[in-house]
Design a protein around this motif. Sequence first.
Motif, short mmCIF file in Angstrom:
data_model
loop_
_atom_site.label_atom_id
_atom_site.label_comp_id
_atom_site.label_asym_id
_atom_site.label_seq_id
_atom_site.Cartn_x
_atom_site.Cartn_y
_atom_site.Cartn_z
N GLU A 155 -47.70 23.76 8.47
CA GLU A 155 -46.72 24.21 7.48
C GLU A 155 -47.01 23.63 6.09
O GLU A 155 -46.83 24.30 5.08
CB GLU A 155 -45.32 23.81 7.93
N LYS A 156 -47.46 22.40 6.03
CA LYS A 156 -47.68 21.74 4.75
C LYS A 156 -49.11 21.89 4.24
O LYS A 156 -49.47 21.31 3.22
CB LYS A 156 -47.34 20.25 4.87
N GLY A 157 -49.92 22.66 4.96
CA GLY A 157 -51.29 22.86 4.53
C GLY A 157 -52.15 21.62 4.63
O GLY A 157 -53.10 21.45 3.86
N LEU A 158 -51.82 20.74 5.59
CA LEU A 158 -52.59 19.51 5.79
C LEU A 158 -53.64 19.72 6.87
O LEU A 158 -53.75 20.79 7.47
CB LEU A 158 -51.65 18.36 6.15
N THR A 159 -54.43 18.69 7.12
CA THR A 159 -55.56 18.80 8.04
C THR A 159 -55.40 17.80 9.18
O THR A 159 -54.98 16.66 8.97
CB THR A 159 -56.89 18.52 7.31
N LEU A 160 -55.74 18.25 10.39
CA LEU A 160 -55.77 17.36 11.55
C LEU A 160 -57.16 16.73 11.64
O LEU A 160 -58.16 17.44 11.79
CB LEU A 160 -55.47 18.13 12.83
N VAL A 161 -57.23 15.42 11.52
CA VAL A 161 -58.52 14.73 11.54
C VAL A 161 -58.50 13.64 12.62
O VAL A 161 -57.54 12.88 12.71
CB VAL A 161 -58.85 14.12 10.17
N PRO A 162 -59.54 13.56 13.45
CA PRO A 162 -59.63 12.46 14.41
C PRO A 162 -60.07 11.18 13.70
O PRO A 162 -61.05 11.18 12.96
CB PRO A 162 -60.69 12.95 15.41
N LEU A 163 -59.34 10.12 13.92
CA LEU A 163 -59.64 8.85 13.24
C LEU A 163 -60.53 7.94 14.08
O LEU A 163 -61.39 7.25 13.55
CB LEU A 163 -58.34 8.13 12.89
N LYS A 164 -60.31 7.94 15.39
CA LYS A 164 -61.17 7.14 16.27
C LYS A 164 -61.01 7.61 17.70
O LYS A 164 -60.00 8.23 18.06
CB LYS A 164 -60.86 5.64 16.17
N MET A 165 -62.03 7.32 18.51
CA MET A 165 -62.01 7.60 19.94
C MET A 165 -62.29 6.29 20.66
O MET A 165 -63.18 5.54 20.27
CB MET A 165 -63.04 8.67 20.31
N TYR A 166 -61.55 6.03 21.74
CA TYR A 166 -61.63 4.72 22.38
C TYR A 166 -61.20 4.82 23.84
O TYR A 166 -60.56 5.80 24.26
CB TYR A 166 -60.75 3.71 21.64
N PHE A 167 -61.57 3.80 24.61
CA PHE A 167 -61.11 3.65 25.98
C PHE A 167 -59.89 2.75 25.99
O PHE A 167 -59.89 1.67 25.40
CB PHE A 167 -62.20 3.03 26.86
N LYS A 168 -58.84 3.21 26.67
CA LYS A 168 -57.61 2.43 26.80
C LYS A 168 -57.22 2.41 28.27
O LYS A 168 -56.86 3.44 28.83
CB LYS A 168 -56.50 3.05 25.95
N ASN A 169 -57.34 1.24 28.88
CA ASN A 169 -57.08 1.10 30.32
C ASN A 169 -57.92 2.07 31.14
O ASN A 169 -57.44 2.68 32.11
CB ASN A 169 -55.59 1.30 30.62
#
Length: 212
Positions: A155-169
């Motif tokens: 709606e706001k014309g923003l972008t979905l960006v991945p910041l990091k990928m990691y293992f959690k448990n």
Amino acid sequence: MAGSAGGSAGGCPGRGAGETRRVYRAVSPPPTRRSRALSSPKPNRPAARKPAPRADDKPAERVVAENRKARHEYEIVDTLECGIALVGSEVKSLRVGRMSLDEAYGRVDGGEVWLIGCDIPEYEKANQLNHQPKRPRKLLLHRREIGRFAGQAFEKGLTLVPLKMYFKNGRVKVLVGIGRGRKVHDKRQKLKADTARRDIEAALRGRNRGGR
């Protein structure tokens, strides 16, 4: 003869008149410690309680890759942690730290959120069961999260960006952010601020070494 007959009739056969009958009773041996322990009821002991987790305990996290370029190109206004659908060879490749988020972004398609442009190289030992390095990968979000998070970006014309990928448990997680594109002037200001911060940190480290 009469006396013997009378004695035989009034008492036990073969006993004289003056003899008494002896009765033998079985006497049980005194109880031992083992028998006392078995016969006595055991007290009800409360079950051992497991220690409650402390508030400061954090799940184990191991970062595989970070998108440092996204922090420079976008102003991150919100973030959300989510899972990602992967195949076995992709997970094995991530465990050895092989992947890149530099050209990756999120896209909403068919009511789902997909990670596009994420580069996970092939796993060398997978042979014919290998994956495509840059295939679209589905991000695991609930419907309400898609409506609130991805809908807000659309709606706001923003972008979905991945910041990091990691293992959690033991599970692969992706930290996704809603980014507002920076202008050229903003990028320069951000670069200056980052440079100044690094200079200050380097000066503090040098001072700490000199004081030892």
